[in-house]
Design an enzyme around this catalytic site. Sequence first.
Site, PDB file in Angstrom:
ATOM      1  N   GLU A 205       0.809  -1.229   0.000  1.00  0.00           N
ATOM      2  CA  GLU A 205       0.000   0.000   0.000  1.00  0.00           C
ATOM      3  C   GLU A 205       0.835   1.269   0.000  1.00  0.00           C
ATOM      4  O   GLU A 205       0.873   2.004   0.987  1.00  0.00           O
ATOM      5  CB  GLU A 205      -0.963   0.007   1.194  1.00  0.00           C
ATOM      6  CG  GLU A 205      -1.991  -1.086   1.116  1.00  0.00           C
ATOM      7  CD  GLU A 205      -3.212  -0.836   1.994  1.00  0.00           C
ATOM      8  OE1 GLU A 205      -3.265   0.192   2.688  1.00  0.00           O
ATOM      9  OE2 GLU A 205      -4.123  -1.668   1.961  1.00  0.00           O
ATOM     10  N   GLU A 392      -5.318  -8.399   0.534  1.00  0.00           N
ATOM     11  CA  GLU A 392      -6.026  -8.049   1.770  1.00  0.00           C
ATOM     12  C   GLU A 392      -7.488  -7.791   1.469  1.00  0.00           C
ATOM     13  O   GLU A 392      -7.816  -7.188   0.447  1.00  0.00           O
ATOM     14  CB  GLU A 392      -5.474  -6.763   2.426  1.00  0.00           C
ATOM     15  CG  GLU A 392      -4.192  -6.938   3.169  1.00  0.00           C
ATOM     16  CD  GLU A 392      -3.711  -5.642   3.836  1.00  0.00           C
ATOM     17  OE1 GLU A 392      -4.555  -4.787   4.192  1.00  0.00           O
ATOM     18  OE2 GLU A 392      -2.494  -5.490   3.978  1.00  0.00           O
TER      19      GLU A 392
HETATM   20  C1  PNW Z   1      -4.483  -1.650   5.159  1.00  0.00           C
HETATM   21  N1  PNW Z   1      -8.297   3.372   3.651  1.00  0.00           N
HETATM   22  O1  PNW Z   1      -4.568  -0.301   5.467  1.00  0.00           O
HETATM   23  C2  PNW Z   1      -3.121  -2.086   5.634  1.00  0.00           C
HETATM   24  O2  PNW Z   1      -2.348  -2.725   4.659  1.00  0.00           O
HETATM   25  C3  PNW Z   1      -3.150  -2.873   6.894  1.00  0.00           C
HETATM   26  O3  PNW Z   1      -1.909  -2.799   7.520  1.00  0.00           O
HETATM   27  C4  PNW Z   1      -4.300  -2.395   7.751  1.00  0.00           C
HETATM   28  O4  PNW Z   1      -4.291  -2.910   9.049  1.00  0.00           O
HETATM   29  C5  PNW Z   1      -5.586  -2.768   7.038  1.00  0.00           C
HETATM   30  O5  PNW Z   1      -5.587  -2.285   5.707  1.00  0.00           O
HETATM   31  C6  PNW Z   1      -6.843  -2.290   7.749  1.00  0.00           C
HETATM   32  O6  PNW Z   1      -6.846  -0.905   7.844  1.00  0.00           O
HETATM   33  C7  PNW Z   1      -5.546   0.541   4.995  1.00  0.00           C
HETATM   34  O7  PNW Z   1      -8.438   4.437   4.312  1.00  0.00           O
HETATM   35  C8  PNW Z   1      -5.720   1.727   5.675  1.00  0.00           C
HETATM   36  O8  PNW Z   1      -8.981   3.183   2.629  1.00  0.00           O
HETATM   37  C9  PNW Z   1      -6.623   2.653   5.227  1.00  0.00           C
HETATM   38  C10 PNW Z   1      -7.373   2.406   4.092  1.00  0.00           C
HETATM   39  C11 PNW Z   1      -7.211   1.215   3.392  1.00  0.00           C
HETATM   40  C12 PNW Z   1      -6.296   0.283   3.862  1.00  0.00           C
END
Ligand code: PNW
Length: 486
Positions: A205, A392
């Site tokens: 990401e 994920e």
């Molecule tokens: C991902 N959004 O983060 C990460 O890869 C993980 O480490 C995290 O724990 C998981 O998703 C859950 O949050 C994101 O705002 C954080 O769209 C924010 C977003 C998407 C993914």
Amino acid sequence: MLNRFSRRTFARLFGSAALAPTALSTFATAASPEATSTAPTERHFPPGFLWGSATASYQVEGAVTEDGRGPSIWDTFSHIPGKVKNNDTGDIADDHYHRYKEDVQLMKALGLKTYRFSVAWPRVFPQGIGTPNPKGLDFYNRLVDELLAAGIQPYCTLYHWDLPQALEDKGGWQSRDTSEAFAAYAGYVAGHLSDRVKYFMTLNEMSSFVGGYSSGRHAPGLKLAPAGVNQVRHHAVLAHGLGVQAIRAHAKPGTKVGLAENANAAVPIIETPEHIAAATKAMREINAGYLTVIMEGRYTDAYLAHAGADAPKFTDADMKAIGTPVDFVGMNIYTPSFIRADDSPAGFARVLSPESYPHMMSPWLHVGPEALYWGPKLAAQIWNIKEIYITENGASSTDVLTPNGNVYDSDRIMYLRNYLTQLHRGVSEGVPVRGYFLWSLMDNFEWADGYAYRFGIHYVDFATQKRTPKMSAHFYREVIARNGLA
Ligand code: PNW
């Protein structure tokens, strides 16, 4: 008639005696006098579909000062009061560093085929570059061996946001040197693990960790002007490209290299040809700074025009490195980006969701299962991708551990079932998704949200470190056992 595949599944679930004609007809008669078809009603995934789960080093490991690990930007950031909910830190997290054997047993009990973990760069290179710390790599050697002994295929991410603080002190992702340092580290790890690990992902990401230099919500907590952010983004995609090359140079033949990106999943607001065409255009443009430039080796005209004077500075050699072909694409998909056709030069517009739009506990986690159909389908079509993983997908929920020791997370189960139904729709149409990694194996340090939001299918009591399977873990175990959805 049962086809060959369903016969096999049926036999595995109920034993081969159940396949005897008498057993089948008795079953059909007992179920319903009219039912003459004995075919199972399950929606199967292709044989060999890889069911997995995912975690990341800083979110689960703890042991932040052990065995020579250097500090990362998340150690620094989480210790600044007010940066993380309740001032939580990853100092202990799930104590996975000491409990990995127990955690591999949880995976085995689920029937996982694969597990996606990340390597903490500052364990392996405490200063980011220079002399490696053998004890750091040892942990991942032990973890990989434990996974293989349990029959679980390891998928390794090289960067899930825990940049060595020593590199941040020299400019972090604002500096091109960090891209080079990443490649050296990635090549070193792949060189040592690729005798047993066949799949590597460079960066997780990029768009999220670049946010640590724009919104400041994530480490290192900076709020740069647009030109600075665009340069950070360029260094991230460059690190990916140089990383792919370094992994190929050091890994055993047959190693596959890709990435895990939270590509925006464009979803046509209505499934008509004009909106589908608009969503296809949108998929390229709304991912222009990340997936698009990686897949095409150039920034789109619209991206550069939009950036104007703030556009990143780059060389032709950079662009060539960034566009180095990958073996697979990992997509982290949680939410949809709804798109409609319109008359603007771009030919599409985003449809913004109202305040009332349903979301999971994390306010950003808008529920839109169609994202798991349209995201990989459009990506495969636009860039001719042959191998995709959902690296994920998962949900935060208000989990309560009841006195009888259960967590009735029915909202998470509904979320998962609906998303998997859409994934099944794509896979059965031939969208080349080969596996799915549920985020997450267990509750963990949810970045700026600390331990307040839980994403696990195992409940973790952070005071005792006890893990308890939630109802969603039982649901997922069934999905894996059936290789399909009931
Ligand atoms: C991902 N959004 O983060 C990460 O890869 C993980 O480490 C995290 O724990 C998981 O998703 C859950 O949050 C994101 O705002 C954080 O769209 C924010 C977003 C998407 C993914």
